[in-house]
Scaffold this motif. Sequence first.
Motif, PDB file in Angstrom:
ATOM      1  N   VAL A 367     -14.186 -20.791 -28.528  1.00 23.27           N
ATOM      2  CA  VAL A 367     -12.818 -20.481 -28.074  1.00 23.27           C
ATOM      3  C   VAL A 367     -12.369 -19.104 -28.550  1.00 23.27           C
ATOM      4  O   VAL A 367     -11.707 -18.353 -27.819  1.00 23.27           O
ATOM      5  N   LYS A 368     -12.758 -18.732 -29.774  1.00 19.57           N
ATOM      6  CA  LYS A 368     -12.277 -17.459 -30.335  1.00 19.57           C
ATOM      7  C   LYS A 368     -12.784 -16.232 -29.592  1.00 19.57           C
ATOM      8  O   LYS A 368     -12.251 -15.130 -29.759  1.00 19.57           O
ATOM      9  N   TYR A 369     -13.804 -16.406 -28.735  1.00 15.05           N
ATOM     10  CA  TYR A 369     -14.336 -15.262 -27.994  1.00 15.05           C
ATOM     11  C   TYR A 369     -13.710 -15.120 -26.608  1.00 15.05           C
ATOM     12  O   TYR A 369     -13.904 -14.102 -25.946  1.00 15.05           O
ATOM     13  N   THR A 370     -13.005 -16.131 -26.152  1.00 15.08           N
ATOM     14  CA  THR A 370     -12.480 -16.120 -24.786  1.00 15.08           C
ATOM     15  C   THR A 370     -11.285 -15.182 -24.646  1.00 15.08           C
ATOM     16  O   THR A 370     -10.584 -14.891 -25.616  1.00 15.08           O
ATOM     17  N   GLY A 371     -11.077 -14.690 -23.426  1.00 15.56           N
ATOM     18  CA  GLY A 371      -9.947 -13.816 -23.143  1.00 15.56           C
ATOM     19  C   GLY A 371     -10.335 -12.711 -22.181  1.00 15.56           C
ATOM     20  O   GLY A 371     -11.455 -12.660 -21.679  1.00 15.56           O
ATOM     21  N   VAL A 372      -9.402 -11.823 -21.931  1.00 12.98           N
ATOM     22  CA  VAL A 372      -9.623 -10.673 -21.051  1.00 12.98           C
ATOM     23  C   VAL A 372      -9.749  -9.430 -21.911  1.00 12.98           C
ATOM     24  O   VAL A 372      -8.878  -9.135 -22.747  1.00 12.98           O
ATOM     25  N   TYR A 373     -10.833  -8.688 -21.706  1.00 12.34           N
ATOM     26  CA  TYR A 373     -11.131  -7.493 -22.498  1.00 12.34           C
ATOM     27  C   TYR A 373     -11.099  -6.252 -21.595  1.00 12.34           C
ATOM     28  O   TYR A 373     -11.585  -6.292 -20.464  1.00 12.34           O
ATOM     29  N   SER A 374     -10.532  -5.186 -22.118  1.00 13.43           N
ATOM     30  CA  SER A 374     -10.443  -3.947 -21.337  1.00 13.43           C
ATOM     31  C   SER A 374     -10.847  -2.758 -22.188  1.00 13.43           C
ATOM     32  O   SER A 374     -10.793  -2.789 -23.429  1.00 13.43           O
ATOM     33  N   ASN A 375     -11.260  -1.689 -21.498  1.00 12.34           N
ATOM     34  CA  ASN A 375     -11.638  -0.430 -22.122  1.00 12.34           C
ATOM     35  C   ASN A 375     -10.847   0.673 -21.430  1.00 12.34           C
ATOM     36  O   ASN A 375     -10.827   0.749 -20.196  1.00 12.34           O
ATOM     37  N   SER A 376     -10.198   1.518 -22.191  1.00 13.46           N
ATOM     38  CA  SER A 376      -9.303   2.538 -21.622  1.00 13.46           C
ATOM     39  C   SER A 376     -10.027   3.522 -20.723  1.00 13.46           C
ATOM     40  O   SER A 376      -9.422   4.161 -19.865  1.00 13.46           O
ATOM     41  N   GLN A 377     -11.360   3.655 -20.887  1.00 17.16           N
ATOM     42  CA  GLN A 377     -12.119   4.614 -20.093  1.00 17.16           C
ATOM     43  C   GLN A 377     -12.780   3.989 -18.867  1.00 17.16           C
ATOM     44  O   GLN A 377     -13.337   4.703 -18.035  1.00 17.16           O
ATOM     45  N   LEU A 378     -12.741   2.666 -18.752  1.00 16.10           N
ATOM     46  CA  LEU A 378     -13.379   1.980 -17.642  1.00 16.10           C
ATOM     47  C   LEU A 378     -12.345   1.207 -16.837  1.00 16.10           C
ATOM     48  O   LEU A 378     -11.434   0.601 -17.401  1.00 16.10           O
TER      49      LEU A 378
END
Length: 443
Positions: A367-378
Amino acid sequence: MTKNIRIPVVAFLLLCCNLISYAQETEHAKLDRYLRLLGDKNKFMGSVSVFSKGTEIYARSVGFADIDKQIVADAQSEYHIGSISKLFTTVMIFQAIEAGQLSLSSPIDSYFPIIKNAHKITIGHLLSHRSGIHNFTADEQYLNWNTQAKTKEQMVEIIARGGSDFEPDSKAQYSNSNFVLLSYILESLYKKPYAEILADRITRPLSLVNTHLGRRTISPEQNECNSYKYFDKWRIESVTHPSIPLGAGGIVSTPRDLNKFADALFKGKLISANSLSTMLALKDNFGMGIFPVPFYAKRGFGHSGGIDGFNAMLIYFPEDELSYAITSNALNYTFNDIHIAVLSGIYGMPFDLPNFEAITLKPEDLVKYTGVYSNSQLSIKLTVRIKNNALEGQGTGQAAFPLEATSEHTFKFTQGGIVMEFNPGNRTMTLKQGGGVFLFKKE
């Protein structure tokens, strides 16, 4: 053919420069162990064939055509070959050119007047991916309708609506749209469906009894393989309707038939030596319906293919009159590594049996790995979720891919060469692929 995640994925063989000599004695037993290991570890199901001077010198099948019915794959098992279909379409176009029915310089406006720049785009531009026509499989909504039947009029409208990505002949950029249009040109010339033209021009003359245009439904009882994706176990994939890819990615075949086709092509049994030379002439590293595929100092030509859960590769090495074909209906491993291992065994090069080390984590630990991840350059965002008691990742508007735990905070997607290292305390994830390292933050 089918669009997967947009993060760059290595599609062809790693390039090397060392000179090697062809070994007459191949490591067949070791190759058998290698492929059996991949099958046992849920990394690969499929078939391999290698021809030397027109004779099969190695063949191996691993896994099932249908897991639920326990139908074991063999040399007659048929796989969707995706974009290797483009090679067949290219040959039939050159046959029409040799018969005086077409010309490489013929514009396509008489066939598709609604296509932007149709008066500037030629048959040659379509064959060499220099048309500028937008690739319809790159659109985010493609996977929402790819299982539905489409008429020629509907497909041409979809392609026309995509517009142009660049001025014709200004550069090369891969587009499935080009070869769907070439399929319709063949149908217009011969007044027959693509499936019948394929049979008339290639499969019957060469006695390729296991090669044909795909059907709407897959029937393992008739040698056809289902395709699968791995999420805690192999799970069946949906089927792209054959009316959509046609000669861009709709053909079904076996490695043995593919090698027979390649052997006939390079020995002048399908088109003239002059036409083949034109096919192989490279511009921006693109041939006409074919690509260069180096292996160490060896120079091969061929095409890869991928559609739904299927993957395939066909390579011919003219210097040695050797062809290699592989088809897969279930892949949870780096396809490139399989190519290197098989060809290394055939050419007497050393290769290692992989060591698969993975750990099993409970759903509550994920569960601790779930979520939405973003990168400012992509521009792409990565969503990580739990599915079937395991993690999966998904890029924006793209197909999901399974993640396998290799340590408490590290996961990999072997097929795409992706490693994800999570830091739950800092709400970050580091993505590594193809030598690139990208830091993503959890939103």
